[in-house]
Design a protein around this motif. Structure first.
Motif, PDB file in Angstrom:
ATOM      1  N   LEU A 175       0.836  -1.208   0.000  1.00  0.00           N
ATOM      2  CA  LEU A 175       0.000   0.000   0.000  1.00  0.00           C
ATOM      3  C   LEU A 175       0.867   1.253   0.000  1.00  0.00           C
ATOM      4  CD1 LEU A 175      -2.930   1.100   0.205  1.00  0.00           C
ATOM      5  CD2 LEU A 175      -2.611   1.101   2.687  1.00  0.00           C
ATOM      6  N   ALA A 176       1.911   1.267   0.816  1.00  0.00           N
ATOM      7  CA  ALA A 176       2.810   2.423   0.884  1.00  0.00           C
ATOM      8  C   ALA A 176       3.527   2.636  -0.442  1.00  0.00           C
ATOM      9  CB  ALA A 176       3.826   2.243   2.014  1.00  0.00           C
ATOM     10  N   SER A 177       3.993   1.553  -1.063  1.00  0.00           N
ATOM     11  CA  SER A 177       4.696   1.725  -2.334  1.00  0.00           C
ATOM     12  C   SER A 177       3.746   2.157  -3.441  1.00  0.00           C
ATOM     13  CB  SER A 177       5.445   0.453  -2.725  1.00  0.00           C
ATOM     14  OG  SER A 177       4.546  -0.574  -3.039  1.00  0.00           O
ATOM     15  N   ARG A 178       2.513   1.701  -3.389  1.00  0.00           N
ATOM     16  CA  ARG A 178       1.529   2.092  -4.410  1.00  0.00           C
ATOM     17  C   ARG A 178       1.226   3.587  -4.322  1.00  0.00           C
ATOM     18  NH1 ARG A 178      -3.949  -1.163  -4.446  1.00  0.00           N
ATOM     19  NH2 ARG A 178      -3.198  -1.213  -2.338  1.00  0.00           N
ATOM     20  N   HIS A 179       1.212   4.122  -3.116  1.00  0.00           N
ATOM     21  CA  HIS A 179       0.851   5.534  -2.934  1.00  0.00           C
ATOM     22  C   HIS A 179       2.059   6.413  -2.610  1.00  0.00           C
ATOM     23  CE1 HIS A 179      -3.262   4.412  -3.276  1.00  0.00           C
ATOM     24  NE2 HIS A 179      -3.212   3.621  -2.228  1.00  0.00           N
ATOM     25  N   ALA A 180       3.255   5.952  -2.920  1.00  0.00           N
ATOM     26  CA  ALA A 180       4.483   6.673  -2.554  1.00  0.00           C
ATOM     27  C   ALA A 180       4.565   8.066  -3.178  1.00  0.00           C
ATOM     28  CB  ALA A 180       5.704   5.851  -2.959  1.00  0.00           C
ATOM     29  N   LEU A 181       4.012   8.242  -4.363  1.00  0.00           N
ATOM     30  CA  LEU A 181       4.103   9.542  -5.030  1.00  0.00           C
ATOM     31  C   LEU A 181       2.994  10.516  -4.606  1.00  0.00           C
ATOM     32  CD1 LEU A 181       5.115   8.543  -8.658  1.00  0.00           C
ATOM     33  CD2 LEU A 181       6.547   9.455  -6.822  1.00  0.00           C
ATOM     34  N   LEU A 182       2.014  10.034  -3.869  1.00  0.00           N
ATOM     35  CA  LEU A 182       0.903  10.905  -3.481  1.00  0.00           C
ATOM     36  C   LEU A 182       1.347  12.123  -2.669  1.00  0.00           C
ATOM     37  CD1 LEU A 182      -2.132  11.363  -3.671  1.00  0.00           C
ATOM     38  CD2 LEU A 182      -2.393   9.924  -1.635  1.00  0.00           C
ATOM     39  N   PRO A 183       2.207  11.983  -1.646  1.00  0.00           N
ATOM     40  CA  PRO A 183       2.635  13.192  -0.920  1.00  0.00           C
ATOM     41  C   PRO A 183       3.343  14.200  -1.819  1.00  0.00           C
ATOM     42  CG  PRO A 183       3.221  11.218   0.316  1.00  0.00           C
ATOM     43  CD  PRO A 183       2.745  10.761  -1.029  1.00  0.00           C
ATOM     44  N   LEU A 184       4.167  13.719  -2.739  1.00  0.00           N
ATOM     45  CA  LEU A 184       4.853  14.617  -3.665  1.00  0.00           C
ATOM     46  C   LEU A 184       3.847  15.320  -4.566  1.00  0.00           C
ATOM     47  CD1 LEU A 184       7.544  15.672  -4.794  1.00  0.00           C
ATOM     48  CD2 LEU A 184       7.563  13.688  -6.331  1.00  0.00           C
ATOM     49  N   ARG A 185       2.891  14.562  -5.089  1.00  0.00           N
ATOM     50  CA  ARG A 185       1.857  15.125  -5.961  1.00  0.00           C
ATOM     51  C   ARG A 185       1.052  16.193  -5.227  1.00  0.00           C
ATOM     52  NH1 ARG A 185      -2.572  11.122  -7.475  1.00  0.00           N
ATOM     53  NH2 ARG A 185      -4.123  12.691  -7.046  1.00  0.00           N
ATOM     54  N   LEU A 186       0.669  15.918  -3.986  1.00  0.00           N
ATOM     55  CA  LEU A 186      -0.101  16.892  -3.204  1.00  0.00           C
ATOM     56  C   LEU A 186       0.729  18.138  -2.900  1.00  0.00           C
ATOM     57  CD1 LEU A 186      -1.955  14.492  -0.741  1.00  0.00           C
ATOM     58  CD2 LEU A 186      -2.887  15.643  -2.772  1.00  0.00           C
ATOM     59  N   PHE A 187       1.979  17.945  -2.496  1.00  0.00           N
ATOM     60  CA  PHE A 187       2.850  19.085  -2.195  1.00  0.00           C
ATOM     61  C   PHE A 187       3.038  19.979  -3.412  1.00  0.00           C
ATOM     62  CE2 PHE A 187       7.099  20.941  -2.445  1.00  0.00           C
ATOM     63  CZ  PHE A 187       7.018  21.847  -1.409  1.00  0.00           C
ATOM     64  N   LEU A 188       3.406  19.368  -4.552  1.00  0.00           N
ATOM     65  CA  LEU A 188       3.628  20.163  -5.757  1.00  0.00           C
ATOM     66  C   LEU A 188       2.337  20.823  -6.229  1.00  0.00           C
ATOM     67  CD1 LEU A 188       6.063  17.787  -7.676  1.00  0.00           C
ATOM     68  CD2 LEU A 188       6.615  20.003  -6.651  1.00  0.00           C
ATOM     69  N   GLY A 189       1.230  20.096  -6.154  1.00  0.00           N
ATOM     70  CA  GLY A 189      -0.050  20.664  -6.573  1.00  0.00           C
ATOM     71  C   GLY A 189      -0.435  21.880  -5.739  1.00  0.00           C
ATOM     72  N   VAL A 190      -0.397  21.732  -4.429  1.00  0.00           N
ATOM     73  CA  VAL A 190      -0.750  22.843  -3.533  1.00  0.00           C
ATOM     74  C   VAL A 190       0.211  24.012  -3.728  1.00  0.00           C
ATOM     75  CG1 VAL A 190      -0.803  23.551  -1.091  1.00  0.00           C
ATOM     76  CG2 VAL A 190      -1.941  21.440  -1.801  1.00  0.00           C
ATOM     77  N   THR A 191       1.499  23.722  -3.825  1.00  0.00           N
ATOM     78  CA  THR A 191       2.504  24.777  -3.960  1.00  0.00           C
ATOM     79  C   THR A 191       2.307  25.556  -5.251  1.00  0.00           C
ATOM     80  OG1 THR A 191       4.081  23.523  -2.643  1.00  0.00           O
ATOM     81  CG2 THR A 191       4.981  25.244  -4.056  1.00  0.00           C
ATOM     82  N   PHE A 192       2.063  24.873  -6.359  1.00  0.00           N
ATOM     83  CA  PHE A 192       1.906  25.568  -7.631  1.00  0.00           C
ATOM     84  C   PHE A 192       0.583  26.343  -7.697  1.00  0.00           C
ATOM     85  CE2 PHE A 192       5.831  24.067  -8.841  1.00  0.00           C
ATOM     86  CZ  PHE A 192       6.159  24.398 -10.140  1.00  0.00           C
ATOM     87  N   VAL A 193      -0.496  25.790  -7.155  1.00  0.00           N
ATOM     88  CA  VAL A 193      -1.758  26.545  -7.105  1.00  0.00           C
ATOM     89  C   VAL A 193      -1.566  27.796  -6.249  1.00  0.00           C
ATOM     90  CG1 VAL A 193      -4.137  26.523  -6.239  1.00  0.00           C
ATOM     91  CG2 VAL A 193      -3.286  24.593  -7.582  1.00  0.00           C
ATOM     92  N   TYR A 194      -0.953  27.631  -5.091  1.00  0.00           N
ATOM     93  CA  TYR A 194      -0.707  28.770  -4.206  1.00  0.00           C
ATOM     94  C   TYR A 194       0.158  29.827  -4.888  1.00  0.00           C
ATOM     95  CZ  TYR A 194       0.839  31.529  -0.234  1.00  0.00           C
ATOM     96  OH  TYR A 194       1.117  32.577   0.608  1.00  0.00           O
ATOM     97  N   ALA A 195       1.226  29.396  -5.554  1.00  0.00           N
ATOM     98  CA  ALA A 195       2.128  30.342  -6.228  1.00  0.00           C
ATOM     99  C   ALA A 195       1.391  31.123  -7.301  1.00  0.00           C
ATOM    100  CB  ALA A 195       3.318  29.601  -6.829  1.00  0.00           C
ATOM    101  N   GLY A 196       0.555  30.431  -8.069  1.00  0.00           N
ATOM    102  CA  GLY A 196      -0.200  31.111  -9.126  1.00  0.00           C
ATOM    103  C   GLY A 196      -1.197  32.110  -8.566  1.00  0.00           C
ATOM    104  N   ILE A 197      -1.942  31.698  -7.545  1.00  0.00           N
ATOM    105  CA  ILE A 197      -2.926  32.601  -6.928  1.00  0.00           C
ATOM    106  C   ILE A 197      -2.218  33.783  -6.283  1.00  0.00           C
ATOM    107  CG2 ILE A 197      -4.609  32.798  -5.046  1.00  0.00           C
ATOM    108  CD1 ILE A 197      -5.501  29.918  -5.760  1.00  0.00           C
ATOM    109  N   ASP A 198      -1.093  33.512  -5.632  1.00  0.00           N
ATOM    110  CA  ASP A 198      -0.324  34.585  -4.993  1.00  0.00           C
ATOM    111  C   ASP A 198       0.093  35.637  -6.019  1.00  0.00           C
ATOM    112  OD1 ASP A 198       0.965  35.715  -2.665  1.00  0.00           O
ATOM    113  OD2 ASP A 198       2.874  35.037  -3.514  1.00  0.00           O
ATOM    114  N   LYS A 199       0.528  35.186  -7.186  1.00  0.00           N
ATOM    115  CA  LYS A 199       0.938  36.121  -8.237  1.00  0.00           C
ATOM    116  C   LYS A 199      -0.257  36.931  -8.750  1.00  0.00           C
ATOM    117  CE  LYS A 199       4.910  33.488  -9.947  1.00  0.00           C
ATOM    118  NZ  LYS A 199       4.968  32.505  -8.877  1.00  0.00           N
ATOM    119  N   LEU A 200      -1.374  36.248  -8.996  1.00  0.00           N
ATOM    120  CA  LEU A 200      -2.549  36.929  -9.558  1.00  0.00           C
ATOM    121  C   LEU A 200      -3.192  37.913  -8.595  1.00  0.00           C
ATOM    122  CD1 LEU A 200      -4.376  34.092 -11.528  1.00  0.00           C
ATOM    123  CD2 LEU A 200      -3.058  36.014 -12.459  1.00  0.00           C
TER     124      LEU A 200
END
Length: 171
Positions: free
Chosen positions: A21-46
């Motif tokens: 289960l851990a190996s199947r979802h290993a990329l999920l924390p990275l995906r969530l971090f990058l997703g939140v960070t990029f949405v935040y960065a874009g909104i912050d700029k706008l």
């Protein structure tokens, strides 16, 4: 088989299941971090009127003029300086779209390529002169997108839902 053997077998089975289960979802924390960070960065700029200006303190124009001579590709900065506000809006919208794609797991590989290209362009321009190089976060972001380019979002994603529905239709 005695009770101890049954418990050991059960414990190993549970541990193996958790590892899988851990190996199947290993990329999920990275995906969530990058997703939140990029949405935040874009909104912050706008939402930052100072940033969305051709000149002045905190403006995209002043930032680009400040890094032009130290960037790896000054012509890239010159291109952005032709329309600094338009460039800033395009960058912010790109960041939001990439971030939403990563968060939803929709067209994840395409979103990850977009995120890596945004980070690469910022590394070659804004953070190129940062020394030592590992202090510049844009290079790290570019590399962080690489696993998602390679693997996509096979679980807990709209991509997996679409793939599952398509495979059921063809079966």
């Amino acid at each position: 088989m005695n009770r101890t053997d049954v418990l050991e077998t059960g414990t190993r089975s549970v541990a193996a299941g958790l590892r899988e289960l851990a190996s199947r979802h290993a990329l999920l924390p990275l995906r969530l971090f990058l997703g939140v960070t990029f949405v935040y960065a874009g909104i912050d700029k706008l939402t930052d009127p100072a940033f969305l200006s051709a000149s002045g303190d905190g403006s995209i124009g002043d930032l680009m003029r400040g890094v032009r001579d130290t960037s790896a590709i000054p012509a890239m900065v010159d291109l952005a300086l032709n329309s600094p506000v338009g460039f800033a809006v395009a960058l912010a919208i790109g960041e939001i779209l990439v971030g939403l794609g990563a968060l939803a797991g929709l067209l994840t590989r395409i979103a990850a390529v977009g995120g890596a290209l945004i980070a690469l362009s910022l590394w070659l321009t804004v953070s190129w002169a940062v020394t030592p190089y590992y202090y510049g976060n844009d290079l790290i972001y570019m590399m962080a997108w690489t696993p998602l380019i390679l693997a996509g979002a096979p679980y807990l994603s709209l991509d997996s839902v679409i793939r599952s529905r398509l495979s059921r239709r063809t079966a």
